[in-house]
Design an enzyme around this catalytic site. Structure first.
Site, PDB file in Angstrom:
ATOM      1  N   GLU A 183       0.828  -1.235   0.000  1.00 43.89           N
ATOM      2  CA  GLU A 183       0.000   0.000   0.000  1.00 43.89           C
ATOM      3  C   GLU A 183       0.849   1.267   0.000  1.00 43.89           C
ATOM      4  O   GLU A 183       0.502   2.278   0.617  1.00 43.89           O
ATOM      5  CB  GLU A 183      -0.990  -0.036   1.181  1.00 43.89           C
ATOM      6  CG  GLU A 183      -1.915  -1.248   1.093  1.00 43.89           C
ATOM      7  CD  GLU A 183      -2.963  -1.337   2.195  1.00 43.89           C
ATOM      8  OE1 GLU A 183      -2.951  -0.509   3.111  1.00 43.89           O
ATOM      9  OE2 GLU A 183      -3.789  -2.267   2.121  1.00 43.89           O
ATOM     10  N   GLU A 290      -5.585  -7.488  -1.876  1.00 43.66           N
ATOM     11  CA  GLU A 290      -6.496  -7.334  -0.726  1.00 43.66           C
ATOM     12  C   GLU A 290      -7.732  -6.605  -1.212  1.00 43.66           C
ATOM     13  O   GLU A 290      -7.631  -5.595  -1.913  1.00 43.66           O
ATOM     14  CB  GLU A 290      -5.903  -6.404   0.353  1.00 43.66           C
ATOM     15  CG  GLU A 290      -4.960  -7.024   1.321  1.00 43.66           C
ATOM     16  CD  GLU A 290      -4.519  -6.011   2.388  1.00 43.66           C
ATOM     17  OE1 GLU A 290      -5.332  -5.199   2.871  1.00 43.66           O
ATOM     18  OE2 GLU A 290      -3.328  -6.037   2.710  1.00 43.66           O
TER      19      GLU A 290
END
Ligand code: BMA
EC number: 3.2.1.78
Length: 372
Positions: A183, A290
């Site tokens: 991320e 995810e």
């Protein structure tokens, strides 16, 4: 003429061979086979994954063989995610209270079933000891020459030891997908976009990978996994390079349903389109590393939102996040309003759960993969 033609075939063959190889040229045969299978499975469908699947679910923790996904569908997910956050502190449990010794056992259990393990690492900040979510610009302190470099290296030794400890009863190293520093297009971790320059982030990746390999880690495929991104350039801004990365992907969550349903789908499709184009050009396996809708508040989320979207892209896997409790979970559990829809999803032709993966002999018979 003949020699030119044979040369041509030789190069075509060489390219096909190279394409299927993981970046670690010393990786174990099982790791190589896993990579080959991930490439080939894309034609069959998308593997379904779930974080911490065997460790706990809603209303239970640490019950051998139990899994919310399996309780609802009769099958384990084909991909299982684990997190090593806090291993670097010497603790015996990770940041979500899962013992590392148990993670080892779960990884072995999954491997035996032909499932695939992926490992993320919410590591603390090596510079100040705060959590992953600390926003202090840090990378410059932990690279060679930085004042926390020694601490960082000692943490990498711990990670290397853990990865090397993943073995079957016979001592065969179990391959895992390692997905650190994730991320990074967001700015909530100390390795994030506002917290580091692209050069620092790339240096961090390259240092990590070289270090792990020097420590003798050869059972790992490396995944570069961003948060949401605005363009291909944005996604690639911090890409460590084709010789460092096996799998590319991103994390994105569906929030504010039903208001945001259309936006979630449009935005995710845009990123999936970019990702698959990048995957083609760079010859990398793609994944939705995810995703999820917290507490599954949307009726038929799996068959009306997820499946119609993901089926259109050559993704290797889609992983949903953990089932912590009734307020924070991403897969249904028995009695959940979304359970029937999830069962339907698990039977969709392009969706692969455990039983279909085991049949593929993920680790053993990789076509095109050569044993060392
Ligand atoms: C987040 C949440 C947290 C958890 C973290 C790491 O998305 O689920 O509760 O600690 O992931 O697993």
């Amino acid at each position: 003429m003949f020699s030119r033609l044979s040369l041509c075939f030789f190069f075509i063959g060489l390219t096909a061979y190279c394409q299927s190889m993981p970046v670690d040229s010393l990786c174990t045969p099982e790791t190589r086979n896993l990579y080959t299978h991930l490439q080939q499975l894309v034609q069959k469908g998308i593997l379904f994954g779930h974080q911490d699947d065997l460790a706990y679910g809603v209303g239970w923790r640490g019950v051998a063989g139990r899994s919310d996904v399996q309780s609802v569908t009769g099958q384990y997910p084909a991909v299982m995610g684990w997190d090593l956050g806090h291993i670097e502190t010497g603790k015996t449990e990770n940041l979500d209270s899962v013992p590392f010794q148990k993670i080892r056992e779960y990884i072995r259990f999954a491997y035996k079933k032909g499932c695939i393990n992926t490992v993320s690492w919410h590591l603390n900040n090596p510079y100040n000891g705060k959590s992953s979510w600390d926003e202090t610009p840090t990378i410059k302190y932990i690279l060679p020459g930085g004042e926390s470099h020694a601490t960082f290296k000692s943490w990498l030794v711990i990670i290397a030891d853990f990865l090397k400890s993943l073995k079957t009863e016979n001592g065969t190293p179990i391959p895992v997908i390692f997905r650190p520093y994730h991320e990074h297009t967001g700015s909530w971790f100390w390795w994030g976009k506002k917290e580091s320059t692209p050069e620092e982030y790339i240096a961090l990746w390259r240092f990590t990978e070289r270090f792990l390999q020097e420590q003798g880690v050869h059972n790992v495929l490396y995944a570069y996994s961003s948060a949401e991104f605005s363009s291909k350039e944005d996604f690639l801004e911090r890409y460590p390079g084709d010789t460092y990365i096996d799998i590319i992907g991103f994390d994105t969550y569906h929030r504010d349903a039903p208001k945001e349903n259309a936006n979630f789908v449009a935005n995710t499709r845009r990123m999936l389109t970019d990702l698959t184009e990048i995957g083609k050009i760079h010859n990398k396996v793609c994944a939705l590393t995810e995703t999820g809708l917290e507490s599954l508040t949307e009726k038929n989320w799996w068959t009306s939102i997820v499946y119609p979207m993901v089926k259109d892209y050559p993704l290797s896997y889609v992983l949903v996040w953990r089932n912590a409790n009734t307020k924070h979970h991403y897969a249904p559990y028995p009695g959940h309003a979304n359970a029937a829809d999830f069962q339907t999803f698990s039977k969709m032709p392009k969706v692969l759960f455990e039983k279909k993966v085991a049949q593929e002999q993920v680790y053993k018979s990789g076509t095109g993969a050569k044993r060392k």
